[in-house]
Design a protein around this motif. Structure first.
Motif, short mmCIF file in Angstrom:
data_model
loop_
_atom_site.label_atom_id
_atom_site.label_comp_id
_atom_site.label_asym_id
_atom_site.label_seq_id
_atom_site.Cartn_x
_atom_site.Cartn_y
_atom_site.Cartn_z
N UNK A 161 0.80 -1.23 0.00
CA UNK A 161 0.00 0.00 0.00
C UNK A 161 0.82 1.26 0.00
N UNK A 162 2.14 1.14 0.25
CA UNK A 162 3.00 2.33 0.21
C UNK A 162 3.41 2.60 -1.24
N UNK A 163 3.83 3.83 -1.52
CA UNK A 163 4.01 4.30 -2.89
C UNK A 163 5.48 4.47 -3.22
N UNK A 164 5.91 3.88 -4.33
CA UNK A 164 7.28 4.06 -4.82
C UNK A 164 7.36 5.40 -5.54
N UNK A 165 8.25 6.27 -5.06
CA UNK A 165 8.36 7.63 -5.61
C UNK A 165 9.40 7.72 -6.72
#
Length: 661
Positions: A161-165
């Motif tokens: 659920x975390x976002x790769x920037x």
């Protein structure tokens, strides 16, 4: 659903027998409530009195339900925000033939490898096995600043659920469907998996024993009264029982436990059980890593001191060459301190870089002309040079010792068999850390610093930081052995860690605080996870645990003291017909039997919602000796718990007379 409507609905839902009987003390009140309704039409004090008793008892049960519903609703509110991060994502699964297959994240299994690129969400929990990336964990931690995660480091763990920037990473899935970090976190904050703490269980058993004792006393009263020619109104017996048993603390007990976990979560610490929060309040030994916890962690080169026949320029040049290809913060700081010259760079052509090894404790270069340059720990470099037949310059040992005593880290630089210079690395103690350790000391907690540094450096840092003890040159097995040693001596121990090699110590410790940025093994081993990955967070966790213990103790003291006052409201009107001398116990001068009973019941009901904010927020915690805390609790909540009901019951009695009940 609106939170207020949700709380109200849950409050009434808990009136069902299956819910009501989960709390034995409140179950007695629940039974008395419906009995009073049945007895209302036929009691000798009138049907209005019977209905009033029923309403007062029902209100007591509802307020107790309301306290627990509010605490649970807070957890559900936090869980909703977390669910937003757990969408049904699609994953790019890497197959053995090198191709990519797209499948739903819910279908991923442990061991699957997925590729995640910039702008995509990580589909499930896992470990980065290739690459590094900047990742936004705002959906989980609330922190907007992205963090760096990299393969083959102690910061390789990622959360679904975390976002790769930026960049691209390959992730090996480590969580089965429905058992991800977010799944467990949501379940915990909702209270579904909340385990009662040992103190809570013990207090619950005490309250049950008290309730059974008073129940037996009240049930035998009619038989005693009949022998004396007196018949007691059953409604008054029910009211007496409810006022005798500890309803206030029983109604608030679940809310206090849930609120403790919620307070930890407000500090971005996920407690895997309420027991973990409460044990934190009883800790007396705290073990912390030096690097990144007590000190800033990035050691910077501050001096290059030439040795023997070497000049300052030569020492700077060779120090530069040994560090020019070193990617570590220490290596970069040496390059910055030494300077940068074009002729030095030319020397690096066709040079072979040797990265740092934990075995040799050295790094360096093999130049194209055959010269070997090395940089590393003092004992490793001196042994290396001695093996090659070199001589140790006279001032080497004294300089190394001087730097170590000052809290720095000495590195030696050598050219073939000759030691060229000593480099001083300084790691600065974090500002304010001494005050935090002093605060822990005032709570009776002993702090132990763990470091891989040599004993002289460790002693200097320990003195600057103000810790009580330290472990130098500590290996993973040394940490585990020290924890077991402390526990064998009867201490409760906390440990902070983030790497796979910390997992045994985290699992062994009574409180294992794992960093969210760390490996999956560390997160699984610990019973708390710090979502901010701030090792000093354990200091706040200790205070949260102590606050929970104090809150439960304070409200228990207040509740039991309340009961003493309520006895003076009901017992005189109950026994005056038997013994007129009992009238002297009516110190509140309550107007009548019905007014005395209703005043006590109404106060018993309204005191629960009045204490809900205190149960959820917690009693203010001030570090100090246990005797001082006990004295304050007895004075404020013991004496206050006796006096407040006298005032409250009398005011309610006056109000009932005003409305001519």
């Amino acid at each position: 659903m609106n939170m207020r409507y949700e709380i109200a609905l849950e409050t009434f839902r808990k009136l069902s027998p299956t819910k009501a009987f989960s709390n034995p003390v409140m179950a007695i009140v629940w039974i008395g409530t419906w009995l009073s309704l049945l007895l209302a039409p036929s009691n000798n004090l009138g049907w209005a009195f019977g209905i009033a008793v029923f309403v007062a008892l029902l209100t007591t049960v509802l307020f107790a339900n309301f306290a627990e519903a509010v605490a649970e609703a807070r957890g559900r509110g936090q869980a909703r925000a977390l669910r937003e991060a757990r969408k049904d994502l699609m994953a790019n699964v890497l197959l053995q033939d090198g191709s990519v297959q797209i499948k739903p994240a819910s279908a991923l299994q442990c061991g699957d490898r997925v590729r995640v690129s910039a702008g995509e969400q990580i589909p499930a929990d896992g470990e980065i096995v290739q690459g590094c990336a900047s990742i936004s964990e705002a959906a989980v931690t609330g922190e907007s600043a992205p963090v760096l995660r990299e393969a083959e480091t102690d910061r390789s763990g990622v959360i679904g659920g975390t976002l790769v920037m930026s960049d691209q990473i390959d992730v090996e899935i480590t969580a089965a469907p429905g058992d991800s970090f977010l799944d467990r976190m949501i379940s915990l904050v909702e209270g579904a998996n909340r385990q009662k703490t040992p103190n809570e269980i013990a207090l619950g058993q005490l309250l049950i024993i008290m309730t059974l004792t008073f129940l037996i006393v009240v049930l035998t009263l009619p038989f005693v009264a009949r022998q004396l020619g007196l018949q007691i109104n059953p409604l008054i017996l029910i009211a007496l029982l409810v006022c005798l048993i500890p309803t206030t603390i029983s109604g608030l007990l679940p809310a206090i436990g849930i609120a403790g976990m919620n307070r930890a979560l407000k500090h971005n610490v996920l407690a895997k059980s309420g027991k973990a929060v409460e044990v934190a309040g009883d800790l007396d030994v705290l073990m912390l890593d030096k690097t990144g916890t007590i000190t800033h962690g990035d050691r910077m080169a501050t001096r290059i001191i030439p040795l023997g026949r070497y000049t300052e320029d030569t020492a700077r040049r060779i120090s530069y060459l040994t560090s020019a290809m070193d990617p570590t913060p220490e290596g970069k700081s040496i390059v910055t301190l030494a300077g940068d010259q074009a002729e030095w760079k030319a020397t690096l052509t066709n040079a072979e870089f040797l990265p740092f090894s934990a075995t040799t404790r050295m790094s360096g270069l093999n130049l194209s002309n055959g010269v070997q340059l090395r940089k590393g720990a003092a004992d490793s470099i001196t042994a290396h040079c001695a093996q090659l037949g070199g001589r140790i310059p006279p001032k080497t040992e004294s300089l190394v010792e001087e730097i170590a005593r000052a809290g720095g880290t000495p590195l030696l630089v050598c050219e073939d068999a000759d030691i060229v210079a000593v480099i001083e690395l300084s790691d600065v103690v974090k500002p304010g850390i001494q005050a935090r350790f002093a605060r822990l000391r005032s709570m009776g907690i002993r702090t132990v610093m763990i470091t891989g540094d040599n004993p002289l450096t460790a002693a200097a840092i320990a003195a600057k930081a103000g810790v009580d003890d330290y472990m130098a040159q500590a290996r993973p097995e040394d940490k585990l052995a020290r924890i077991r040693e402390e526990q064998a001596a009867g201490h409760l121990v906390a440990m902070v860690g983030d790497g796979t090699n910390d997992a045994p110590a985290l699992a062994q410790a009574d409180i294992g605080l794992a960093m969210n940025s760390g490996t999956q093994a560390a997160r699984e081993a610990g019973n708390m996870v710090d979502l901010d990955s701030n090792p000093t967070k354990l200091l706040e966790v200790v205070e949260i645990g102590k606050q929970q213990l104090i809150t439960r103790g304070a409200l228990t003291t207040f509740s039991l003291a309340n009961d003493v006052s309520k006895y003076f409201a009901i017992l005189p009107v109950l026994f005056v017909p038997i013994s007129p001398g009992m009238a002297s116990l009516n110190v509140m001068h309550l107007a009548s039997t019905s007014s005395a009973v209703l005043s006590a019941l109404i106060f018993n009901a309204i005191v629960i919602p009045l204490l809900i904010p205190l149960a959820l927020k917690g009693v203010p915690f001030v570090p100090g000796p246990a005797t001082n805390l006990l004295r304050r609790n007895m004075l404020v909540y013991g004496a206050g718990g006796v006096l407040l009901p006298f005032i409250g019951i009398k005011l309610i009695d006056l109000a009932l007379q005003f409305i001519r009940f």
